[in-house]
Design a protein around this motif. Sequence first.
Motif, PDB file in Angstrom:
ATOM      1  N   ALA A  73       0.812  -1.215   0.000  1.00 57.79           N
ATOM      2  CA  ALA A  73       0.000   0.000   0.000  1.00 57.79           C
ATOM      3  C   ALA A  73       0.847   1.267   0.000  1.00 57.79           C
ATOM      4  CB  ALA A  73      -0.952  -0.005   1.195  1.00 57.79           C
ATOM      5  N   ASN A  74       2.085   1.180   0.477  1.00 59.50           N
ATOM      6  CA  ASN A  74       2.995   2.330   0.480  1.00 59.50           C
ATOM      7  C   ASN A  74       3.851   2.380  -0.780  1.00 59.50           C
ATOM      8  OD1 ASN A  74       2.118   3.178   3.023  1.00 59.50           O
ATOM      9  ND2 ASN A  74       3.507   1.752   4.026  1.00 59.50           N
ATOM     10  N   ASN A  75       3.518   1.550  -1.773  1.00 56.86           N
ATOM     11  CA  ASN A  75       4.214   1.494  -3.052  1.00 56.86           C
ATOM     12  C   ASN A  75       5.656   0.997  -2.928  1.00 56.86           C
ATOM     13  OD1 ASN A  75       3.816   1.701  -5.825  1.00 56.86           O
ATOM     14  ND2 ASN A  75       4.840   3.681  -5.931  1.00 56.86           N
ATOM     15  N   LEU A  76       5.936   0.200  -1.900  1.00 58.08           N
ATOM     16  CA  LEU A  76       7.269  -0.366  -1.695  1.00 58.08           C
ATOM     17  C   LEU A  76       7.294  -1.800  -2.221  1.00 58.08           C
ATOM     18  CD1 LEU A  76       7.871   0.919   1.930  1.00 58.08           C
ATOM     19  CD2 LEU A  76       8.767   1.883  -0.194  1.00 58.08           C
ATOM     20  N   PRO A  77       8.361  -2.194  -2.925  1.00 60.86           N
ATOM     21  CA  PRO A  77       8.434  -3.549  -3.486  1.00 60.86           C
ATOM     22  C   PRO A  77       8.514  -4.631  -2.400  1.00 60.86           C
ATOM     23  CG  PRO A  77      10.005  -2.086  -4.557  1.00 60.86           C
ATOM     24  CD  PRO A  77       9.480  -1.364  -3.352  1.00 60.86           C
ATOM     25  N   ILE A  78       7.808  -5.725  -2.657  1.00 56.42           N
ATOM     26  CA  ILE A  78       7.790  -6.896  -1.780  1.00 56.42           C
ATOM     27  C   ILE A  78       8.050  -8.123  -2.646  1.00 56.42           C
ATOM     28  CG2 ILE A  78       6.367  -8.345  -0.250  1.00 56.42           C
ATOM     29  CD1 ILE A  78       6.969  -5.608   0.953  1.00 56.42           C
TER      30      ILE A  78
END
Length: 162
Positions: free
Chosen positions: A140-145
């Motif tokens: 949701a924070n636009n960080l890659p997972i």
Amino acid sequence: MNNIMKIMMVATFTTGALAAGCQTTANLPAPSSQAVTNDALQAYAWQLVDAKESNGEQVAKLFFDPAKPLTLSFMNDEGRDYVAFINTCNNMSAGYSVINGNVQIKNGISTLMACPEPQASFDTAALATVQGKYSLSKNANNLPILTIKSENQVAHFKAVSK
């Protein structure tokens, strides 16, 4: 008549509260998927943040030292793609390839130090963790997972700068 009015007021309030709750959830961006490619894997180091066994319990062997989480670093050296395991007792790496979005780990190498427990179990668990189906998404924070899922466990890694 007074009881009917109270019941109607409670029903109206409950319906409004439920609708407001659904709106809040609906407004959150859903995790978005992205293609698994060499460029995407090699853009970051991947730090383990969660690993659960198929029964839902944490893979405890991977979290014995929170200050030194398992970290994967995908690299290319003279045309050879490999992944290095960081924070393991032994120096470990393995070749890999990405074929149609599927990551295949092959030819792992390791030093042969006689690591004490729990480091020896950490090394073994680290090797098992990289075997499975890879997927990349953004939270949701636009960080890659990076998620690696096998029939035995699901592991989630966050992207960190190299």
